[in-house]
Structure formats: C-alpha cells, structure tokens
Design a protein around this motif. Structure first.
Motif, PDB file in Angstrom:
ATOM      1  N   CYS A 106       0.800  -1.226   0.000  1.00 54.19           N
ATOM      2  CA  CYS A 106       0.000   0.000   0.000  1.00 54.19           C
ATOM      3  C   CYS A 106       0.834   1.278   0.000  1.00 54.19           C
ATOM      4  O   CYS A 106       0.807   2.057   0.956  1.00 54.19           O
ATOM      5  N   PRO A 107       1.570   1.539  -1.041  1.00 52.67           N
ATOM      6  CA  PRO A 107       2.407   2.742  -1.071  1.00 52.67           C
ATOM      7  C   PRO A 107       1.583   4.026  -1.163  1.00 52.67           C
ATOM      8  O   PRO A 107       0.450   4.019  -1.628  1.00 52.67           O
ATOM      9  N   GLN A 108       2.187   5.096  -0.719  1.00 52.26           N
ATOM     10  CA  GLN A 108       1.598   6.423  -0.879  1.00 52.26           C
ATOM     11  C   GLN A 108       1.811   6.819  -2.347  1.00 52.26           C
ATOM     12  O   GLN A 108       2.880   6.620  -2.900  1.00 52.26           O
ATOM     13  N   ARG A 109       0.776   7.364  -2.972  1.00 46.24           N
ATOM     14  CA  ARG A 109       0.892   7.793  -4.358  1.00 46.24           C
ATOM     15  C   ARG A 109       0.676   9.306  -4.399  1.00 46.24           C
ATOM     16  O   ARG A 109      -0.309   9.806  -3.890  1.00 46.24           O
ATOM     17  N   ARG A 110       1.633  10.020  -5.020  1.00 48.50           N
ATOM     18  CA  ARG A 110       1.582  11.483  -5.093  1.00 48.50           C
ATOM     19  C   ARG A 110       1.321  11.896  -6.542  1.00 48.50           C
ATOM     20  O   ARG A 110       1.953  11.389  -7.465  1.00 48.50           O
ATOM     21  N   TYR A 111       0.397  12.815  -6.723  1.00 52.14           N
ATOM     22  CA  TYR A 111      -0.019  13.235  -8.060  1.00 52.14           C
ATOM     23  C   TYR A 111       0.300  14.702  -8.321  1.00 52.14           C
ATOM     24  O   TYR A 111       0.255  15.522  -7.414  1.00 52.14           O
ATOM     25  N   VAL A 112       0.563  14.998  -9.569  1.00 50.24           N
ATOM     26  CA  VAL A 112       0.583  16.360 -10.075  1.00 50.24           C
ATOM     27  C   VAL A 112      -0.365  16.367 -11.275  1.00 50.24           C
ATOM     28  O   VAL A 112      -0.324  15.456 -12.116  1.00 50.24           O
ATOM     29  N   ILE A 113      -1.276  17.352 -11.306  1.00 45.65           N
ATOM     30  CA  ILE A 113      -2.293  17.420 -12.343  1.00 45.65           C
ATOM     31  C   ILE A 113      -2.153  18.743 -13.071  1.00 45.65           C
ATOM     32  O   ILE A 113      -2.183  19.809 -12.445  1.00 45.65           O
ATOM     33  N   PHE A 114      -1.999  18.667 -14.386  1.00 46.17           N
ATOM     34  CA  PHE A 114      -1.858  19.861 -15.213  1.00 46.17           C
ATOM     35  C   PHE A 114      -3.174  20.127 -15.934  1.00 46.17           C
ATOM     36  O   PHE A 114      -3.684  19.249 -16.632  1.00 46.17           O
ATOM     37  N   ASN A 115      -3.727  21.321 -15.767  1.00 44.11           N
ATOM     38  CA  ASN A 115      -4.922  21.753 -16.487  1.00 44.11           C
ATOM     39  C   ASN A 115      -4.485  22.733 -17.566  1.00 44.11           C
ATOM     40  O   ASN A 115      -3.739  23.677 -17.276  1.00 44.11           O
ATOM     41  N   ALA A 116      -4.963  22.510 -18.799  1.00 43.24           N
ATOM     42  CA  ALA A 116      -4.552  23.350 -19.923  1.00 43.24           C
ATOM     43  C   ALA A 116      -5.767  23.803 -20.724  1.00 43.24           C
ATOM     44  O   ALA A 116      -6.796  23.121 -20.769  1.00 43.24           O
ATOM     45  N   TYR A 117      -5.631  24.961 -21.354  1.00 42.96           N
ATOM     46  CA  TYR A 117      -6.667  25.452 -22.254  1.00 42.96           C
ATOM     47  C   TYR A 117      -6.673  24.582 -23.514  1.00 42.96           C
ATOM     48  O   TYR A 117      -5.625  24.378 -24.129  1.00 42.96           O
ATOM     49  N   PRO A 118      -7.853  24.066 -23.910  1.00 39.10           N
ATOM     50  CA  PRO A 118      -7.909  23.207 -25.106  1.00 39.10           C
ATOM     51  C   PRO A 118      -7.458  23.913 -26.389  1.00 39.10           C
ATOM     52  O   PRO A 118      -6.823  23.304 -27.243  1.00 39.10           O
ATOM     53  N   ALA A 119      -7.767  25.191 -26.519  1.00 41.14           N
ATOM     54  CA  ALA A 119      -7.445  25.915 -27.749  1.00 41.14           C
ATOM     55  C   ALA A 119      -5.936  26.110 -27.936  1.00 41.14           C
ATOM     56  O   ALA A 119      -5.430  26.032 -29.058  1.00 41.14           O
ATOM     57  N   THR A 120      -5.224  26.349 -26.845  1.00 43.69           N
ATOM     58  CA  THR A 120      -3.787  26.647 -26.961  1.00 43.69           C
ATOM     59  C   THR A 120      -2.891  25.521 -26.471  1.00 43.69           C
ATOM     60  O   THR A 120      -1.717  25.458 -26.831  1.00 43.69           O
ATOM     61  N   GLY A 121      -3.436  24.653 -25.619  1.00 42.54           N
ATOM     62  CA  GLY A 121      -2.629  23.581 -25.031  1.00 42.54           C
ATOM     63  C   GLY A 121      -1.683  24.074 -23.947  1.00 42.54           C
ATOM     64  O   GLY A 121      -0.829  23.330 -23.481  1.00 42.54           O
ATOM     65  N   LYS A 122      -1.854  25.317 -23.513  1.00 41.65           N
ATOM     66  CA  LYS A 122      -0.989  25.901 -22.480  1.00 41.65           C
ATOM     67  C   LYS A 122      -1.573  25.637 -21.090  1.00 41.65           C
ATOM     68  O   LYS A 122      -2.774  25.781 -20.866  1.00 41.65           O
ATOM     69  N   VAL A 123      -0.707  25.262 -20.164  1.00 39.37           N
ATOM     70  CA  VAL A 123      -1.108  24.967 -18.791  1.00 39.37           C
ATOM     71  C   VAL A 123      -1.503  26.269 -18.092  1.00 39.37           C
ATOM     72  O   VAL A 123      -0.761  27.251 -18.129  1.00 39.37           O
ATOM     73  N   TYR A 124      -2.694  26.267 -17.458  1.00 38.51           N
ATOM     74  CA  TYR A 124      -3.111  27.442 -16.700  1.00 38.51           C
ATOM     75  C   TYR A 124      -3.167  27.171 -15.193  1.00 38.51           C
ATOM     76  O   TYR A 124      -3.237  28.100 -14.397  1.00 38.51           O
ATOM     77  N   ARG A 125      -3.140  25.897 -14.804  1.00 36.69           N
ATOM     78  CA  ARG A 125      -3.181  25.558 -13.385  1.00 36.69           C
ATOM     79  C   ARG A 125      -2.483  24.226 -13.166  1.00 36.69           C
ATOM     80  O   ARG A 125      -2.618  23.306 -13.953  1.00 36.69           O
ATOM     81  N   VAL A 126      -1.754  24.145 -12.038  1.00 40.12           N
ATOM     82  CA  VAL A 126      -1.084  22.899 -11.651  1.00 40.12           C
ATOM     83  C   VAL A 126      -1.608  22.529 -10.273  1.00 40.12           C
ATOM     84  O   VAL A 126      -1.510  23.319  -9.335  1.00 40.12           O
ATOM     85  N   GLY A 127      -2.180  21.335 -10.176  1.00 33.48           N
ATOM     86  CA  GLY A 127      -2.715  20.870  -8.897  1.00 33.48           C
ATOM     87  C   GLY A 127      -1.922  19.688  -8.373  1.00 33.48           C
ATOM     88  O   GLY A 127      -1.075  19.125  -9.079  1.00 33.48           O
TER      89      GLY A 127
END
Length: 120
Positions: free
Chosen positions: A90-111
């Motif tokens: 049962c390891p700890q799993r750490r996530y990074v989530i990138f949200n990007a605008y569909p039109a440009t593909g540029k990341v606007y938020r990192v969670g």
C-alpha cells in the motif's frame, strides 16, 4: 536481549514498508509540485518537466473535460502524473495534475494530491 530484539523488529518493519523514509507530507508535496513551475508551457513540456522530477505521466491527455474552478465552468485538457513511495504494501501515491486550455494547449493551473493507501 529484549531491547535488541525490539530494535531489530522495528528496523525490519521500517525497511519493509519504507514509510519512515519515503512518505511525503501534504506541504512537502505541494512544495515539490510548485518547483515544476509549468504554468504557461505546453502539456508536452509540462510532461517532460514532471518526468525529470520522477513522475510517471498518463500516456494520453484527458481532453475537453468540464471543470469548475473559482466558480467558473470551462472545458479543460488534463494531464495527470504520479509517483509512489517505495513501500511494498500500500504505497503512498503522489499526483501532479496539469490543467490546460484546449485551444492553446498551455497549462493554466497545476494541482496536486496524495493518496495515502493506493492499494485500496
């Protein structure tokens, strides 16, 4: 003799689970994710940045997902990356989530988030 036995058992337990050494706190993980600094870059560049920090990323981007952020509903492309602690059970799993605008593909938020017991 009992003291030595307790120390050996404790040491073996920590070695097998590795939780004493490989788990990250919420704050520590948030600091690690903030160092990726991917806002404004493409999702592919964000993927490369995350991989350099030891994360494994999903093969495909989740495209056109409806997300509510700060009271605003928008379509978003999402790339999720993760890494896990070295625990055998049962390891700890750490996530990074990138949200990007569909039109440009540029990341606007990192969670980020942590799943403590990713085997359940």
């Amino acid at each position: 003799m009992n003291r030595i036995s307790v120390l050996l058992i404790t040491g073996l337990s920590l070695t097998l689970t590795s939780c004493g050494f490989t788990r990250a706190s919420e704050r520590g993980h948030a600091r690690e994710v903030s160092k990726i600094n991917a806002v404004g870059v493409s999702l592919e560049t964000a993927r490369e940045m995350a991989v350099k920090k030891g994360f494994l990323c999903d093969q495909s981007v989740d495209r056109g997902r409806t997300v509510v952020s700060d009271g605003v509903t928008r379509k978003t492309d999402i790339l999720s990356c993760h890494k896990k602690s070295l625990e055998l059970i049962c390891p700890q799993r750490r996530y990074v989530i990138f949200n990007a605008y569909p039109a440009t593909g540029k990341v606007y938020r990192v969670g980020n988030r942590i799943t403590e017991h990713s085997c359940f």
